[in-house]
Design a protein around this motif. Structure first.
Motif, PDB file in Angstrom:
ATOM      1  N   THR A 457       8.803   4.053  87.465  1.00 28.19           N
ATOM      2  CA  THR A 457      10.204   4.372  87.735  1.00 28.19           C
ATOM      3  C   THR A 457      11.015   3.083  87.748  1.00 28.19           C
ATOM      4  OG1 THR A 457       9.957   4.146  90.130  1.00 28.19           O
ATOM      5  CG2 THR A 457       9.455   6.310  89.156  1.00 28.19           C
ATOM      6  N   SER A 458      12.316   3.216  87.794  1.00 33.07           N
ATOM      7  CA  SER A 458      13.180   2.036  87.807  1.00 33.07           C
ATOM      8  C   SER A 458      12.933   1.181  89.037  1.00 33.07           C
ATOM      9  CB  SER A 458      14.653   2.454  87.739  1.00 33.07           C
ATOM     10  OG  SER A 458      14.981   3.302  88.819  1.00 33.07           O
ATOM     11  N   GLY A 459      12.536   1.799  90.139  1.00 36.54           N
ATOM     12  CA  GLY A 459      12.261   1.033  91.349  1.00 36.54           C
ATOM     13  C   GLY A 459      11.047   0.123  91.218  1.00 36.54           C
ATOM     14  N   GLN A 460      10.154   0.458  90.300  1.00 32.27           N
ATOM     15  CA  GLN A 460       8.958  -0.366  90.070  1.00 32.27           C
ATOM     16  C   GLN A 460       9.207  -1.485  89.062  1.00 32.27           C
ATOM     17  OE1 GLN A 460       6.719   3.505  89.340  1.00 32.27           O
ATOM     18  NE2 GLN A 460       5.056   2.230  90.116  1.00 32.27           N
ATOM     19  N   LEU A 461      10.354  -1.440  88.411  1.00 31.91           N
ATOM     20  CA  LEU A 461      10.629  -2.405  87.345  1.00 31.91           C
ATOM     21  C   LEU A 461      11.180  -3.699  87.947  1.00 31.91           C
ATOM     22  CD1 LEU A 461      10.065  -1.753  84.391  1.00 31.91           C
ATOM     23  CD2 LEU A 461      12.518  -1.562  84.014  1.00 31.91           C
ATOM     24  N   THR A 462      10.283  -4.505  88.482  1.00 30.75           N
ATOM     25  CA  THR A 462      10.624  -5.810  89.048  1.00 30.75           C
ATOM     26  C   THR A 462      10.214  -6.901  88.068  1.00 30.75           C
ATOM     27  OG1 THR A 462       8.468  -6.065  90.095  1.00 30.75           O
ATOM     28  CG2 THR A 462      10.189  -4.908  91.366  1.00 30.75           C
ATOM     29  N   LEU A 463      10.622  -8.131  88.355  1.00 27.74           N
ATOM     30  CA  LEU A 463      10.226  -9.243  87.491  1.00 27.74           C
ATOM     31  C   LEU A 463       8.717  -9.433  87.497  1.00 27.74           C
ATOM     32  CD1 LEU A 463      13.000 -11.929  88.078  1.00 27.74           C
ATOM     33  CD2 LEU A 463      12.604 -10.538  86.036  1.00 27.74           C
ATOM     34  N   ASP A 464       8.086  -9.305  88.666  1.00 28.39           N
ATOM     35  CA  ASP A 464       6.630  -9.432  88.719  1.00 28.39           C
ATOM     36  C   ASP A 464       5.955  -8.363  87.855  1.00 28.39           C
ATOM     37  OD1 ASP A 464       6.631 -11.656  90.332  1.00 28.39           O
ATOM     38  OD2 ASP A 464       6.312 -10.545  92.203  1.00 28.39           O
ATOM     39  N   PHE A 465       6.501  -7.150  87.907  1.00 28.86           N
ATOM     40  CA  PHE A 465       5.939  -6.089  87.079  1.00 28.86           C
ATOM     41  C   PHE A 465       6.105  -6.423  85.597  1.00 28.86           C
ATOM     42  CE2 PHE A 465       6.374  -2.379  84.404  1.00 28.86           C
ATOM     43  CZ  PHE A 465       5.246  -1.646  84.735  1.00 28.86           C
ATOM     44  N   ILE A 466       7.280  -6.917  85.215  1.00 29.50           N
ATOM     45  CA  ILE A 466       7.532  -7.242  83.808  1.00 29.50           C
ATOM     46  C   ILE A 466       6.546  -8.293  83.321  1.00 29.50           C
ATOM     47  CG2 ILE A 466       9.163  -8.345  82.225  1.00 29.50           C
ATOM     48  CD1 ILE A 466       9.951  -5.518  82.771  1.00 29.50           C
ATOM     49  N   LEU A 467       6.324  -9.340  84.108  1.00 31.66           N
ATOM     50  CA  LEU A 467       5.373 -10.371  83.711  1.00 31.66           C
ATOM     51  C   LEU A 467       3.982  -9.780  83.537  1.00 31.66           C
ATOM     52  CD1 LEU A 467       4.624 -13.318  83.149  1.00 31.66           C
ATOM     53  CD2 LEU A 467       4.331 -13.629  85.616  1.00 31.66           C
ATOM     54  N   ASP A 468       3.559  -8.958  84.478  1.00 31.58           N
ATOM     55  CA  ASP A 468       2.238  -8.334  84.384  1.00 31.58           C
ATOM     56  C   ASP A 468       2.150  -7.404  83.175  1.00 31.58           C
ATOM     57  OD1 ASP A 468       1.567  -9.676  86.683  1.00 31.58           O
ATOM     58  OD2 ASP A 468       1.649  -7.918  87.996  1.00 31.58           O
ATOM     59  N   GLU A 469       3.227  -6.658  82.932  1.00 36.22           N
ATOM     60  CA  GLU A 469       3.216  -5.716  81.809  1.00 36.22           C
ATOM     61  C   GLU A 469       3.201  -6.459  80.471  1.00 36.22           C
ATOM     62  OE1 GLU A 469       3.112  -1.695  80.341  1.00 36.22           O
ATOM     63  OE2 GLU A 469       2.654  -2.653  82.262  1.00 36.22           O
ATOM     64  N   ARG A 470       3.891  -7.580  80.416  1.00 33.37           N
ATOM     65  CA  ARG A 470       3.821  -8.403  79.204  1.00 33.37           C
ATOM     66  C   ARG A 470       2.383  -8.857  78.975  1.00 33.37           C
ATOM     67  NH1 ARG A 470       8.098 -10.036  76.471  1.00 33.37           N
ATOM     68  NH2 ARG A 470       6.930 -11.791  75.626  1.00 33.37           N
ATOM     69  N   GLY A 471       1.693  -9.207  80.051  1.00 32.71           N
ATOM     70  CA  GLY A 471       0.291  -9.584  79.909  1.00 32.71           C
ATOM     71  C   GLY A 471      -0.556  -8.429  79.412  1.00 32.71           C
ATOM     72  N   ARG A 472      -0.358  -7.265  79.994  1.00 35.12           N
ATOM     73  CA  ARG A 472      -1.161  -6.107  79.592  1.00 35.12           C
ATOM     74  C   ARG A 472      -0.914  -5.717  78.136  1.00 35.12           C
ATOM     75  NH1 ARG A 472      -0.240  -4.621  85.286  1.00 35.12           N
ATOM     76  NH2 ARG A 472       1.867  -3.923  84.755  1.00 35.12           N
ATOM     77  N   GLU A 473       0.323  -5.772  77.709  1.00 34.30           N
ATOM     78  CA  GLU A 473       0.665  -5.333  76.351  1.00 34.30           C
ATOM     79  C   GLU A 473       0.419  -6.401  75.292  1.00 34.30           C
ATOM     80  OE1 GLU A 473       1.992  -2.925  73.223  1.00 34.30           O
ATOM     81  OE2 GLU A 473       1.616  -2.322  75.307  1.00 34.30           O
ATOM     82  N   LEU A 474       0.675  -7.670  75.626  1.00 34.22           N
ATOM     83  CA  LEU A 474       0.739  -8.723  74.606  1.00 34.22           C
ATOM     84  C   LEU A 474      -0.344  -9.789  74.744  1.00 34.22           C
ATOM     85  CD1 LEU A 474       4.612  -9.293  74.738  1.00 34.22           C
ATOM     86  CD2 LEU A 474       3.372  -7.919  73.052  1.00 34.22           C
ATOM     87  N   PHE A 475      -1.354  -9.558  75.596  1.00 30.80           N
ATOM     88  CA  PHE A 475      -2.337 -10.628  75.794  1.00 30.80           C
ATOM     89  C   PHE A 475      -3.045 -10.981  74.483  1.00 30.80           C
ATOM     90  CE2 PHE A 475      -4.950  -6.872  76.385  1.00 30.80           C
ATOM     91  CZ  PHE A 475      -6.237  -7.219  75.983  1.00 30.80           C
ATOM     92  N   TRP A 476      -3.374 -12.253  74.389  1.00 31.06           N
ATOM     93  CA  TRP A 476      -4.021 -12.847  73.213  1.00 31.06           C
ATOM     94  C   TRP A 476      -3.138 -12.735  71.962  1.00 31.06           C
ATOM     95  CZ3 TRP A 476     -10.046 -12.795  72.724  1.00 31.06           C
ATOM     96  CH2 TRP A 476     -10.614 -13.316  73.897  1.00 31.06           C
TER      97      TRP A 476
END
Length: 535
Positions: A457-476
């Motif tokens: 949800t929008s409430g979960q969309l924090t900067l820490d979440f974005i950094l982690d999600e970038r890692g999950r989606e774009l690692f390596w």
């Protein structure tokens, strides 16, 4: 079979080699042919096919290393496939972070694992030199394709129009290298086709000046690159320039001290809504399979670095390095479509912790091989310490074999639309007026739905979440170091991972390491250069 353009790349490299040798005195300067070189000479350019051949050389230079035809490396001290541009980007962007670690003790390579590198690091020298090599070839191509030269050679109007697009692509690839240099090393010289040919000391520019140059180039390229989705697969178009511009805007605070999140959001929205690139509604694994140029994944590939087992025989560069080096322990190399493993690259436990489980059940992007592997890395030099990663595979999406088992067909997705979704979401979270938070949530949930991960949800969309999600989606995918620096978590103590700082449990590192040092051998070649603070 993949497009003919990559075969042009291969044939050109086979015939001519990478034959513009960098010497120790000009490795950061403009590089031009030697007297006995035919490459890029006036006679060479009398052949109408030569123009596309040189463009192919520029693209192929992102994947392969090379020599000048006599077996000697084209970059002093780091030759052959060790000097592959993509391989070196992987070393600098991944081994320095929580996403990857390598077992090998080649030269100064272990210092990349621990953020303890020095100006003597040959891999940093190779990265610096390879980027300037690409710039030098681009500059010479631009010199050889001016209106006056084309008219003097009697080039017809149709070919001149095609060459105009080639020139725009050369300028984009030059900008790509300058962004890598700006990101890694900060203050670097700028050389263009307007600079003199031969030995000279180019003036070192500030990071802000390099940013301004690249920004100007990328904006101007919107007038001359091929329209979006109209170029051959593997060649860039206007959307690639917009992507790179959005990327530097997202990092503008790091590069210049000024935030440009509004500008980043505007470009991302334009790419998403108007480019014609579409989110690939295929399983996540398809994006990293041997047929990712045809299996549906290609719809979101804005800038792939193409690989082909038959056409591009780089045994240790590019994807051959990434795939071979990530296989070891009890892994069955044939199940990865390869002929063996080099027992090198794994990931660290702090990165594994970004996923809800270790079996990819709750998030299919968590592709970890755990059989016989320990989560903790007690010994960096032991491959079975640390989980292995199976993100990339040299098999087609349906499990059928690729063309070869020694050199992969898997293309490397340097830029893809999923990253644009993530950049847009980050701009929204950072308060950009050009990005809408609820729209961003929709984009993030597209990524997560494809991965069979829970929606947010929008409430979960924090900067820490974005950094982690970038890692999950774009690692390596060669983004992690840049991302961690932008979020203030690369150096220092706000984010610790095993072997950061040189200790098993990890430790804080000084902030000056957010920039790499200007390599010592480069300063020896150009004593007008000033070293970055702290080194």
């Amino acid at each position: 079979m993949k497009i003919s353009f990559k075969y042009i790349s291969y044939l050109f490299l086979m015939i001519l080699g990478l034959n513009m040798a960098l010497t120790s005195c000009t490795s950061d300067l403009d590089v031009t042919p030697t007297d006995d070189d035919e490459f890029l000479s006036e006679d060479f350019f009398q052949d109408p096919t030569s123009y596309k051949q040189v463009l192919a050389k520029l693209y192929a230079g992102l994947y392969v290393g090379g020599n000048d035809g006599d077996g000697q490396p084209d970059i002093a001290g780091i030759g052959g496939d060790f000097s592959s541009y993509l391989r070196l980007l992987f070393v600098t962007q991944e081994f320095t972070t929580d996403e990857a670690i390598i077992a090998w003790a080649d030269g100064t390579l272990p210092t990349m694992n621990s953020q303890t590198w020095s100006p003597a690091n040959e891999f940093l020298a190779g990265t610096y030199s390879r980027a300037f090599y690409e710039i030098s070839v681009a500059n010479e191509f631009l010199r050889q394709t001016t209106e006056d030269k084309l008219n003097a050679r009697g080039v017809d109007a149709n070919l001149k129009a095609e060459i105009a697009t080639f020139r725009a692509e050369a300028r984009f690839l030059r900008a790509f290298s300058y962004v890598n240099l700006m990101d890694l090393f900060g203050n670097v010289p700028i050389t263009t086709e307007n600079d003199p040919v031969g030995f000279f000391y180019p003036e070192q520019k500030t990071r802000t000046e390099v940013f301004a140059f690249v920004e100007s180039e990328l904006k101007d390229l919107d007038n001359s690159l091929a329209d979006s989705k109209t170029n051959e697969y593997g060649r860039v178009d206007k959307t690639a320039a917009k992507f790179l511009l959005a990327q530097i805007y997202l990092n503008a605070k790091v590069y210049t001290g000024n935030e440009m999140f509004n500008e980043a959001g505007t470009l991302c929205a334009d790419i998403i809504n108007n480019s014609g690139y579409t989110f690939a509604n295929v399983p996540y694994s398809y994006l990293f399979s041997a047929d990712n140029d045809t299996n549906g994944a290609q719809s979101e590939f804005i800038f792939p670095i193409i690989s082909d087992g038959n056409a591009i025989r780089a045994t240790g560069g590019g994807m051959s390095f990434i795939l071979h080096a990530s296989i070891g322990g009890s892994m069955d190399a044939s199940s990865r479509g390869m002929d063996g493993g080099w027992q090198g690259i794994r990931t660290r436990k702090e990165f594994v912790a970004l996923f809800p489980d270790e079996t990819a059940t709750a998030d299919e992007r968590g592709t970890f091989y755990t059989d016989g592997q320990t989560l903790d890395i007690a010994n960096v030099g032991t491959f079975t310490n640390g989980y292995a990663v199976t993100k990339y595979i040299n098999k087609k999406a349906d499990g059928s074999p690729a063309q070869r088992i020694d050199i992969p067909d898997t293309d490397f997705p340097m830029y893809r639309l999923s990253d644009v979704y993530l950049m847009y979401a980050e701009a929204a979270v950072r308060g950009a007026s050009s990005a809408n938070l609820e729209t961003a949530v929709g984009y993030i949930n597209q990524l997560r739905t494809r991965a069979n991960a829970a929606s947010v949800t929008s409430g979960q969309l924090t900067l820490d979440f974005i950094l982690d999600e970038r890692g999950r989606e774009l690692f390596w995918e060669c983004h992690r170091r840049t991302d961690l620096i932008r979020f203030g978590k690369f150096t220092g103590s706000s984010k610790i991972w095993q072997w950061k700082g040189g200790t098993m449990n990890g430790s804080s590192t000084p902030s000056f390491r957010d920039l790499m040092p200007i390599p010592a051998r480069i300063i020896q070649a150009n004593p007008t250069l000033k070293q970055n603070l702290g080194y």
